[in-house]
Enzyme design. Structure first.
Site, PDB file in Angstrom:
ATOM      1  N   ARG A  83       0.790  -1.314   0.014  1.00  0.00           N
ATOM      2  CA  ARG A  83      -0.037   0.075   0.049  1.00  0.00           C
ATOM      3  C   ARG A  83       0.765   1.181   0.163  1.00  0.00           C
ATOM      4  NH1 ARG A  83      -2.773   1.129   4.688  1.00  0.00           N
ATOM      5  NH2 ARG A  83      -4.094   2.114   3.419  1.00  0.00           N
ATOM      6  N   LYS A  98       3.966  -7.001  11.958  1.00  0.00           N
ATOM      7  CA  LYS A  98       3.175  -7.497  10.890  1.00  0.00           C
ATOM      8  C   LYS A  98       3.436  -8.674  10.231  1.00  0.00           C
ATOM      9  CE  LYS A  98       1.324  -5.205   6.596  1.00  0.00           C
ATOM     10  NZ  LYS A  98       1.484  -3.695   5.836  1.00  0.00           N
ATOM     11  N   ARG A 146      -1.517   5.260  13.282  1.00  0.00           N
ATOM     12  CA  ARG A 146      -0.384   5.080  14.017  1.00  0.00           C
ATOM     13  C   ARG A 146      -1.062   5.057  15.584  1.00  0.00           C
ATOM     14  NH1 ARG A 146       1.470   4.338  10.044  1.00  0.00           N
ATOM     15  NH2 ARG A 146       3.334   5.428   8.890  1.00  0.00           N
TER      16      ARG A 146
HETATM   17  C1  BTN Z   1       0.504  -3.866   2.244  1.00  0.00           C
HETATM   18  O1  BTN Z   1       1.266  -2.841   2.102  1.00  0.00           O
HETATM   19  O2  BTN Z   1       0.290  -4.203   3.375  1.00  0.00           O
HETATM   20  C2  BTN Z   1      -0.121  -4.646   1.053  1.00  0.00           C
HETATM   21  C3  BTN Z   1       0.770  -5.599   0.751  1.00  0.00           C
HETATM   22  C4  BTN Z   1       0.153  -6.601  -0.360  1.00  0.00           C
HETATM   23  C5  BTN Z   1       1.289  -7.464  -0.759  1.00  0.00           C
HETATM   24  C6  BTN Z   1       0.836  -8.607  -1.937  1.00  0.00           C
HETATM   25  S1  BTN Z   1       1.746  -9.850  -2.279  1.00  0.00           S
HETATM   26  C7  BTN Z   1       0.685 -10.522  -3.183  1.00  0.00           C
HETATM   27  C8  BTN Z   1       0.198  -9.221  -4.263  1.00  0.00           C
HETATM   28  N1  BTN Z   1       1.112  -8.686  -5.022  1.00  0.00           N
HETATM   29  C9  BTN Z   1       1.579  -7.660  -5.004  1.00  0.00           C
HETATM   30  O3  BTN Z   1       2.591  -7.188  -5.627  1.00  0.00           O
HETATM   31  N2  BTN Z   1       1.222  -7.034  -3.584  1.00  0.00           N
HETATM   32  C10 BTN Z   1       0.104  -8.080  -3.208  1.00  0.00           C
END
Ligand code: BTN
Length: 320
Positions: free
Chosen positions: A116, A182, A315
């Site tokens: 994100r 996380k 946060r």
């Molecule tokens: C976040 O920032 O918390 C979201 C992370 C999402 C990661 C997943 S891995 C599979 C899919 N492909 C990506 O490029 N991102 C999501």
């Protein structure tokens, strides 16, 4: 290379002669492939005279016969990729070329995993879950409201079932363990026009077997770190598919409002004093809950306000 890795994935010693015989290759060819495993996939291989070769750490490779799972009224095929920039980006490309949703993409590795708010997502070879589920949206914008929170519940239940019972959610869609490490993140992309027929790509990353990483800048953990055991990634995919089918079924039928209470019960920051951050702006308040469209509800100076948006993040305040 994958055939050799399948033989080595148990983390035991295998003699060069047996590997060569099994794969119908010369011992020199085996040695060259092992070097490639090290240089291209970042895997460490131990070589001990008289015993053979051993991966420094056992692996759980994805099974190319995972097949499909039943999701909503569809059978959803599962496609396995060895390496891709991002499973979300690849799913969007396939939809753009006319591929029909639903489908699920799983990758052994992502070279440019996306998180994100423009962040990356660390995706080492064969360690974690990198998954994108492409689904058709037929009921318009309202179907997508709160969808990423619903997916958070599905992921949370699998993470808990695989050995992290204390895991909980953090708005909007992080799964955290213990004091805020996380373990999973979710990223939704829309393909097409929300006002019309469109598809949603639900990207899910779960840290399963990763033990070390110096590139992650926030506290993190993995199921293997929590339990000390290697997670069978295929079993995790099967469990998660079941949870996704269950929670998506409820979401599609009744909307997120039917899951709101369950979500709030699992929210680790319920009632906590927080800062809501959007770019360089900050708002202080305390968390009252979430709304039926997935917005965060904050109490600010005695009044409740709801906030939503992909760029927002929460946060904890120092006095929380
Ligand atoms: C976040 O920032 O918390 C979201 C992370 C999402 C990661 C997943 S891995 C599979 C899919 N492909 C990506 O490029 N991102 C999501």
């Amino acid at each position: 290379m994958l055939d050799l890795l399948r033989l080595l994935q148990d983390g035991r010693f295998h003699s060069g002669a047996v590997l060569a015989r099994t794969l119908g290759l010369s011992r020199t060819a085996i040695w060259k492939r092992l070097k490639k495993l090290e240089s291209e996939l970042g895997l460490a291989v131990h070589s001990v005279p008289g015993r053979g070769y051993q991966l420094a750490s056992p692996l759980s490779l994805l099974d190319e016969h995972l097949g499909s799972f039943d999701c909503l009224s569809y059978s959803c095929p599962i496609h396995i990729l060895m390496s891709v920039d991002s499973t979300n980006a690849e799913a969007l490309r396939r939809l753009g070329r006319g591929a029909a949703a639903p489908f699920m993409l799983l990758a052994e590795q992502q070279s440019a995993g996306r998180g994100r708010r423009g962040r990356g997502w660390v995706s080492p070879f064969a360690e974690n879950l990198y998954c994108s589920l492409a689904l058709p949206v037929t009921g318009g914008v309202s179907q997508v409201a709160g969808l990423s929170l619903t997916i958070g519940l599905a992921v949370l239940r699998s993470v808990q079932a695989f050995g992290a019972p204390s895991a909980g959610l953090k708005w909007p869609n992080d799964v955290l363990v213990g004091d805020g490490r996380k373990i999973s993140g979710i990223l939704l992309d829309i393909s097409g026009n929300l006002e019309d027929r469109c598809n949603v790509v639900i990207g899910i990353g779960v840290n399963l077997n990763m033990l070390l990483d110096s590139d992650i800048t926030q506290p993190w953990t993995s199921l293997r770190q929590e339990t000390g055991k290697l997670v069978d990634r295929n079993e995790f995919v099967r469990h998660l598919s079941g949870q996704l089918a269950h929670y998506l079924g409820r979401h599609w039928q009744h909307g997120f409002s039917a899951l709101r209470e369950e979500w709030e019960t699992a929210h680790l920051w319920q009632g906590k004093k927080v800062r809501l951050i959007s770019g360089d702006q900050e708002i202080a308040g305390s968390v009252s809950g979430v709304a039926n469209d997935g917005a965060i509800r904050l109490e600010i100076a005695g009044k409740e306000h709801a906030f939503n948006g992909g760029e927002l993040s929460l946060r904890l305040r120092n006095d929380s």
